[in-house]
Design a protein around this motif. Structure first.
Motif, short mmCIF file in Angstrom:
data_model
loop_
_atom_site.label_atom_id
_atom_site.label_comp_id
_atom_site.label_asym_id
_atom_site.label_seq_id
_atom_site.Cartn_x
_atom_site.Cartn_y
_atom_site.Cartn_z
N THR A 51 -5.30 -2.18 7.77
CA THR A 51 -4.53 -1.60 6.68
C THR A 51 -3.87 -2.74 5.92
OG1 THR A 51 -2.94 0.06 5.97
CG2 THR A 51 -2.43 -1.05 8.05
N ILE A 52 -3.98 -2.66 4.60
CA ILE A 52 -3.68 -3.78 3.71
C ILE A 52 -2.35 -3.56 3.00
CG2 ILE A 52 -4.56 -4.98 1.62
CD1 ILE A 52 -6.47 -5.21 3.94
N ASP A 119 3.08 -1.02 3.23
CA ASP A 119 1.74 -0.44 3.43
C ASP A 119 1.21 0.24 2.17
OD1 ASP A 119 -0.48 -0.02 5.00
OD2 ASP A 119 0.29 1.80 5.96
N THR A 198 -5.44 4.25 3.63
CA THR A 198 -4.71 3.07 3.13
C THR A 198 -3.24 3.04 3.55
OG1 THR A 198 -4.25 4.18 1.04
CG2 THR A 198 -6.19 2.78 1.10
N THR A 199 -2.72 4.14 4.08
CA THR A 199 -1.29 4.17 4.43
C THR A 199 -1.02 4.84 5.78
OG1 THR A 199 -1.10 6.24 3.20
CG2 THR A 199 -0.42 4.24 2.05
MG MG Z 1 -2.06 -0.04 3.19
#
Ligand code: MG
Ligand code: NAP
Length: 491
Positions: A51-52, A119, A198-199
């Protein structure tokens, strides 16, 4: 000193010194398993993904990618907890657990706020002042209903449905988890929840809170993964109810998958809300409302005021003031307390927004963006408006889900109403006027679930939320939100 990379710089403007929120209090593991049966376990799939942080493009943690066997395990754990513990527990006792979750969330609010911003890219001011307090408020509110369902449904007997499968998007990660989990638990259901790819981090931290609150194992299960994991939850035969928030496109797929099954469902989908400014409105307040309506949370808001309808006689004044106000918006580091507009949630979403900006220009709209210097890394979009657009233009009709506002004018009440309703969506709307009668006429004329008057994007756990038309099915929040988690029978 302010670093030019993360500050808005414009001619004649000013810069603030950075005021970054500290992350010393944030504790993240390098790798997260799936929260099933009360503990973190490795995924049977064996797969993990990063996760970026969308503001830096750096990986924050590795997260499990749940496959069908993992979802099956989670549903079984939820069923066992439902049959053996949760549905048998006295409602008052269930309420105590939910209160406990609310209180622990409040205690750890600072950490949750920082992780939400890391996040997802949203400004810390919003995570801190909106997302986390509202999430806790939802748990408090529904905890109170747990032992009062007889009053919620007078003369009827409300029975839980069983296992609720819940799939949520990335724009309000913890808040959406709270919207889903709190009413489900209050009504006596158990839960399998999937956060967005993504979160996932605040949902995983919420799993820690749930463990600390000593909930019986399996009452809440959190399975991370992408769309396939969501589909596996929707299709699982052991699930009695599906609660989904996300795009209309995926909502349609889910409706198809559920047709002919006994599963109950609620769908909270997209929107393209009209924010209507009449000439008799308090113009400066209305301009603040426009800014809050579309630039709040980078426009990653299903109920965003993404269409501005402004009465012709004040259009020039409103647009001029709006442009001036936009110039003062600070785009950049989500952890900076001065930031108004944070990072776009993902590369994919940024590409989608960028493609709409091209479409808007090709359709003949005039695009205005503020002159920001954007950070070199990360995903950013300056606040953007389109004027000179027609009702049939895609930027007027389609949900962009970014800080992009389409502006149209109208001459009289009827034209405003017709334009507001000329959309496949019906989630929300806004009206700005000095006249109460106009507010009432407009709010009863607009086909949308939530309409704000002389304000925008205000939320409260006691207020029902949900859409007409392609914006969804069912309501969440308030008393209405309980309905979706019970079967009603005779007493
Ligand atoms: Mg993320
Ligand atoms: P999305 O693509 O529909 O995703 C929503 C959730 O569904 C995510 O967890 C996603 O997983 C999962 N998913 C994807 N494909 C699936 C499938 N075939 N079956 C089951 N689950 C699946 O939406 P998004 O782009 O993340 O979110 C933005 C949309 O949500 C916007 O349209 C916005 O208007 C809407 N939204 C509506 C509300 C509301 O209350 N009405 C609130 C917030 C957002 P992955 O993320 O891993 O793909």
């Amino acid at each position: 000193m302010a670093t030019p990379e993360n500050k808005l710089a414009f001619d004649g403007g000013w810069e603030y010194d950075p005021a970054p929120e500290s992350t010393d209090h944030v504790s993240l593991k390098k790798r997260y398993g799936l929260f099933i049966g009360g503990e973190f376990t490795a995924p049977q799939s064996g797969r993990y993904f990063d996760t970026i942080n969308p503001a830096t493009e750096e990986a924050l943690a590795r997260v499990a990618d749940a496959g069908e066997a993992d979802v099956d395990r989670a549903v079984r754990a939820a069923r066992k907890a439902y049959s053996e513990r949760w549905s048998r527990m006295r409602p008052k006792e269930r309420g105590k657990y939910i209160y406990r979750i609310a209180r622990i969330l409040q205690e750890r609010a600072r950490e949750f706020a920082a992780i939400e911003s890391l996040d997802g890219g949203k400004p810390i001011r919003e995570s801190r002042d909106v997302d986390i307090p509202l999430a806790a408020a939802h748990f408090f509110y529904y905890a109170g209903w747990a032992d009062k369902l007889d009053y919620a449904f007078p003369g009827r007997r409300a029975r839980p449905l069983g296992v609720a499968g819940q799939v949520i998007p990335w724009n309000f990660p913890l808040l959406m988890a709270a919207w889903k989990i709190a009413p489900a638990l209050a009504c006596g259901n158990t839960v399998v929840l999937k956060p967005a790819e993504t979160t996932p981090l605040t949902a995983l931290k919420l799993a820690e809170v749930i463990a600390d609150a000593d909930l019986p194992p399996g009452v809440v299960n959190i399975v991370t993964g992408a769309g396939k994991t969501g589909a596996a939850i929707v299709e699982h035969k052991g699930v009695n109810k599906i609660a989904f928030t996300g795009s209309t496109q995926v909502g349609r797929l889910i409706m198809r998958a559920l047709a002919g099954t006994p599963k109950k469902y609620t769908l909270e989908l997209g929107g393209k809300a009209a924010n209507i400014i009449f000439a008799d409105a308090a113009i400066d307040q209305a301009v603040e409302g426009i800014v809050n309506g579309i630039f709040f949370n980078q426009g990653h808001v299903c109920c965003a005021g993404s269409r501005l309808l402004v009465q012709e006689s004040v259009a020039d004044e409103v647009i001029e003031k709006l442009k001036d106000r936009m110039q003062t918006l600070i785009v950049g580091d989500p952890l900076d307390k001065n930031t108004d507009i944070g990072a776009i949630n993902s590369r994919m979403q940024l590409d989608k927004i960028a493609s709409y900006l091209k479409v808007g220009e090709q359709e003949g709209g005039a695009m205005f963006q503020t002159a920001c210097r954007l950070p070199k890394k990360g995903y950013w979009c300056p606040p953007t408006i389109f004027t000179g657009v027609a009702q049939s233009n895609r930027v007027v009709q389609e949900e962009i889900f970014g800080p992009v506002l389409a502006i149209q004018t109208f001459r009289d009440f009827d034209e405003a109403l017709a334009k507001a309703n000329n959309t496949p969506y019906g989630l929300s709307g806004g009206v700005w006027t000095d006249k109460g009668a106009k507010i009432f006429r407009m709010t009863s004329g607009i086909r949308a679930g939530v309409i704000w008057a002389n304000t925008f994007n205000k939320f409260d756990p006691t207020a029902p939320f949900g859409g007409y038309k392609e914006s969804g099915v069912g309501r969440e929040g308030g008393l209405h939100g309980l309905d979706a988690y019970v079967d009603l029978g005779a007493r």
